[in-house]
Scaffold this motif. Structure first.
Motif, PDB file in Angstrom:
ATOM      1  N   LEU A 117       3.327   3.124  -5.784  1.00  0.00           N
ATOM      2  CA  LEU A 117       3.858   1.820  -6.153  1.00  0.00           C
ATOM      3  C   LEU A 117       3.231   0.582  -5.658  1.00  0.00           C
ATOM      4  N   ILE A 118       3.387  -0.530  -6.213  1.00  0.00           N
ATOM      5  CA  ILE A 118       2.903  -1.654  -5.796  1.00  0.00           C
ATOM      6  C   ILE A 118       3.719  -2.749  -5.769  1.00  0.00           C
ATOM      7  N   CYS A 119       3.939  -3.485  -4.598  1.00  0.00           N
ATOM      8  CA  CYS A 119       5.083  -4.350  -4.358  1.00  0.00           C
ATOM      9  C   CYS A 119       4.543  -5.713  -4.083  1.00  0.00           C
ATOM     10  N   ASP A 120       5.119  -6.882  -4.257  1.00  0.00           N
ATOM     11  CA  ASP A 120       4.876  -8.179  -3.765  1.00  0.00           C
ATOM     12  C   ASP A 120       5.215  -8.274  -2.135  1.00  0.00           C
ATOM     13  N   SER A 121       5.243  -9.497  -1.755  1.00  0.00           N
ATOM     14  CA  SER A 121       5.713 -10.045  -0.580  1.00  0.00           C
ATOM     15  C   SER A 121       7.051  -9.811  -0.230  1.00  0.00           C
ATOM     16  N   ASP A 122       8.024  -9.813  -1.242  1.00  0.00           N
ATOM     17  CA  ASP A 122       9.482  -9.471  -1.141  1.00  0.00           C
ATOM     18  C   ASP A 122       9.975  -8.218  -1.448  1.00  0.00           C
ATOM     19  N   ALA A 123       8.876  -7.220  -1.240  1.00  0.00           N
ATOM     20  CA  ALA A 123       9.182  -5.729  -1.769  1.00  0.00           C
ATOM     21  C   ALA A 123       9.565  -5.613  -2.977  1.00  0.00           C
ATOM     22  N   ARG A 124       9.443  -6.582  -3.938  1.00  0.00           N
ATOM     23  CA  ARG A 124       9.719  -6.334  -5.467  1.00  0.00           C
ATOM     24  C   ARG A 124       8.761  -5.328  -6.205  1.00  0.00           C
ATOM     25  N   ILE A 125       9.066  -4.428  -6.663  1.00  0.00           N
ATOM     26  CA  ILE A 125       8.083  -3.246  -7.308  1.00  0.00           C
ATOM     27  C   ILE A 125       7.547  -4.058  -8.651  1.00  0.00           C
ATOM     28  N   MET A 126       6.172  -4.295  -8.590  1.00  0.00           N
ATOM     29  CA  MET A 126       5.392  -4.948  -9.680  1.00  0.00           C
ATOM     30  C   MET A 126       4.715  -3.785 -10.616  1.00  0.00           C
ATOM     31  N   ASN A 127       4.542  -2.497 -10.171  1.00  0.00           N
ATOM     32  CA  ASN A 127       3.751  -1.672 -11.081  1.00  0.00           C
ATOM     33  C   ASN A 127       4.274  -0.245 -10.455  1.00  0.00           C
ATOM     34  N   VAL A 128       4.299   0.704 -11.439  1.00  0.00           N
ATOM     35  CA  VAL A 128       4.785   2.254 -10.835  1.00  0.00           C
ATOM     36  C   VAL A 128       3.838   3.189 -11.805  1.00  0.00           C
ATOM     37  N   ASN A 129       3.209   4.006 -11.130  1.00  0.00           N
ATOM     38  CA  ASN A 129       2.455   5.041 -11.751  1.00  0.00           C
ATOM     39  C   ASN A 129       3.081   6.288 -11.266  1.00  0.00           C
ATOM     40  N   ALA A 130       3.814   6.952 -12.185  1.00  0.00           N
ATOM     41  CA  ALA A 130       4.483   8.373 -11.914  1.00  0.00           C
ATOM     42  C   ALA A 130       3.972   9.448 -12.741  1.00  0.00           C
ATOM     43  N   LYS A 131       2.774   9.632 -13.043  1.00  0.00           N
ATOM     44  CA  LYS A 131       2.139  10.488 -13.994  1.00  0.00           C
ATOM     45  C   LYS A 131       1.426  11.722 -13.310  1.00  0.00           C
ATOM     46  N   TYR A 132       1.487  11.759 -12.072  1.00  0.00           N
ATOM     47  CA  TYR A 132       0.700  12.490 -11.117  1.00  0.00           C
ATOM     48  C   TYR A 132       1.363  13.579 -10.561  1.00  0.00           C
ATOM     49  N   SER A 150      -5.826   8.748  -3.286  1.00  0.00           N
ATOM     50  CA  SER A 150      -6.838   7.842  -3.729  1.00  0.00           C
ATOM     51  C   SER A 150      -7.187   7.995  -5.118  1.00  0.00           C
ATOM     52  N   PHE A 151      -7.138   9.160  -5.546  1.00  0.00           N
ATOM     53  CA  PHE A 151      -7.348   9.759  -6.866  1.00  0.00           C
ATOM     54  C   PHE A 151      -6.399   8.931  -7.968  1.00  0.00           C
ATOM     55  N   ILE A 152      -5.159   8.745  -7.503  1.00  0.00           N
ATOM     56  CA  ILE A 152      -4.333   8.069  -8.414  1.00  0.00           C
ATOM     57  C   ILE A 152      -4.470   6.488  -8.555  1.00  0.00           C
ATOM     58  N   TRP A 153      -5.100   6.239  -7.411  1.00  0.00           N
ATOM     59  CA  TRP A 153      -5.379   4.471  -7.697  1.00  0.00           C
ATOM     60  C   TRP A 153      -6.777   4.412  -8.096  1.00  0.00           C
ATOM     61  N   ARG A 154      -7.563   5.302  -8.175  1.00  0.00           N
ATOM     62  CA  ARG A 154      -8.907   5.154  -8.800  1.00  0.00           C
ATOM     63  C   ARG A 154      -8.567   5.244 -10.496  1.00  0.00           C
ATOM     64  N   GLN A 155      -7.497   6.135 -10.779  1.00  0.00           N
ATOM     65  CA  GLN A 155      -7.255   6.362 -12.361  1.00  0.00           C
ATOM     66  C   GLN A 155      -6.236   5.079 -12.766  1.00  0.00           C
ATOM     67  N   SER A 156      -5.801   4.204 -11.914  1.00  0.00           N
ATOM     68  CA  SER A 156      -4.723   3.455 -12.473  1.00  0.00           C
ATOM     69  C   SER A 156      -5.322   2.318 -13.104  1.00  0.00           C
ATOM     70  N   VAL A 157      -4.592   1.456 -14.139  1.00  0.00           N
ATOM     71  CA  VAL A 157      -4.812   0.477 -14.801  1.00  0.00           C
ATOM     72  C   VAL A 157      -5.112  -0.691 -13.832  1.00  0.00           C
ATOM     73  N   ILE A 158      -4.230  -0.955 -12.535  1.00  0.00           N
ATOM     74  CA  ILE A 158      -4.507  -1.978 -11.561  1.00  0.00           C
ATOM     75  C   ILE A 158      -5.584  -1.984 -10.969  1.00  0.00           C
ATOM     76  N   SER A 159      -6.159  -0.645 -10.842  1.00  0.00           N
ATOM     77  CA  SER A 159      -7.566  -0.480 -10.173  1.00  0.00           C
ATOM     78  C   SER A 159      -8.804  -1.327 -11.031  1.00  0.00           C
ATOM     79  N   THR A 160      -8.400  -0.839 -12.375  1.00  0.00           N
ATOM     80  CA  THR A 160      -9.542  -1.361 -13.290  1.00  0.00           C
ATOM     81  C   THR A 160      -9.472  -2.830 -13.037  1.00  0.00           C
TER      82      THR A 160
END
Length: 244
Positions: A197-212, A219-229
């Motif tokens: 999960l990635i959140c902003d300063s108000d704890a609002r979820i901006m991105n979810v990656n639930a594939k793994y 760290s592997f999940i982060w490296r494979q995520s589109v946000i990492s790219t």
């Protein structure tokens, strides 16, 4: 039997008799399931604790999901409103489907609860609905607004999101499923999906990656995520003052 044991038995009997008399003299309370769901019989704070949303937000959610859900039919008289409330109660309580069905605000069988959860979840996963509530900034104006939020509230410069993974427990999958059962087991020993999960300063979820699966490293999940790219591209193009 010892005298003290006899005394305790007589005392318990007297207490039970007194409780039964008190309950018998008390007027019975009947609950209307629709009133409970509408929040007519409970205060707003308990309502929010029960469904994790305010009454206004619940109604907004029902209106948004309704076009993607089926209306009551002869074979199923469950209304869209009841389906949504049943689903919210299930997510809020982290309980079993049978317990949710027995709850006085739904009163459904376990198979009906299961169907409600599936239908509402499918509606929630419609692309336009997901994008309405969960979206990552796609331009510098939005990124800079989040940066200002972290700077103003947390006194940390350059941050455009906080990231972490959490394990969502699941029932053990079939041994003959798509993946071997054991790779769902996380480091704490139970079956799960490792959700980033990635959140902003108000704890609002901006991105979810639930594939793994549960055994996957954060760290592997982060490296494979589109946000990492996305972040790598920012830095490669000279925008090195944006951080996670």
């Amino acid at each position: 039997m010892a005298l003290d044991e006899l005394f305790n038995l007589e005392l318990l009997g007297a207490l039970e008799e007194a409780e039964n008399k008190a309950i018998g003299n008390r007027p019975r309370q009947y609950y209307n399931a629709q009133n409970v769901m509408e929040g007519l019989t409970i205060c707003p704070s308990i309502y929010k604790k029960k469904f994790r949303l305010t009454k206004t937000l619940v109604q907004e959610l029902i209106n948004i999901l309704a076009p993607y859900m089926s209306e009551p039919t002869r074979s199923s008289s469950i209304t869209i409103k009841t389906k949504v409330f049943t689903d919210l109660r299930f997510f809020a309580s982290d309980s079993y489907q049978l317990d949710i069905g027995d709850n006085r605000s739904s009163a459904l069988s376990q198979p009906s609860v299961s169907r409600c959860i599936a239908e509402v979840s499918n509606a929630l996963n419609q692309p336009n609905i997901k994008k309405r509530y969960i979206s990552f900034p796609d331009n510098f104006q939005k990124l800079n607004e989040i940066r200002r939020g972290f700077l103003d509230k947390k006194r940390v410069p350059g941050v455009v999101g906080t990231i972490d993974c959490t394990h969502v427990a699941i029932f053990p999958p079939p041994s003959k499923g798509l993946y071997p059962e054991h790779i769902y087991v996380n480091r704490k020993g139970y079956h799960s999906i490792n959700v980033q999960l990635i959140c902003d300063s108000d704890a609002r979820i901006m991105n979810v990656n639930a594939k793994y699966l549960g055994s996957t490293n954060d760290s592997f999940i982060w490296r494979q995520s589109v946000i990492s790219t996305y972040m790598e591209n920012l830095h490669d193009n000279g925008h090195t003052s944006y951080f996670y």
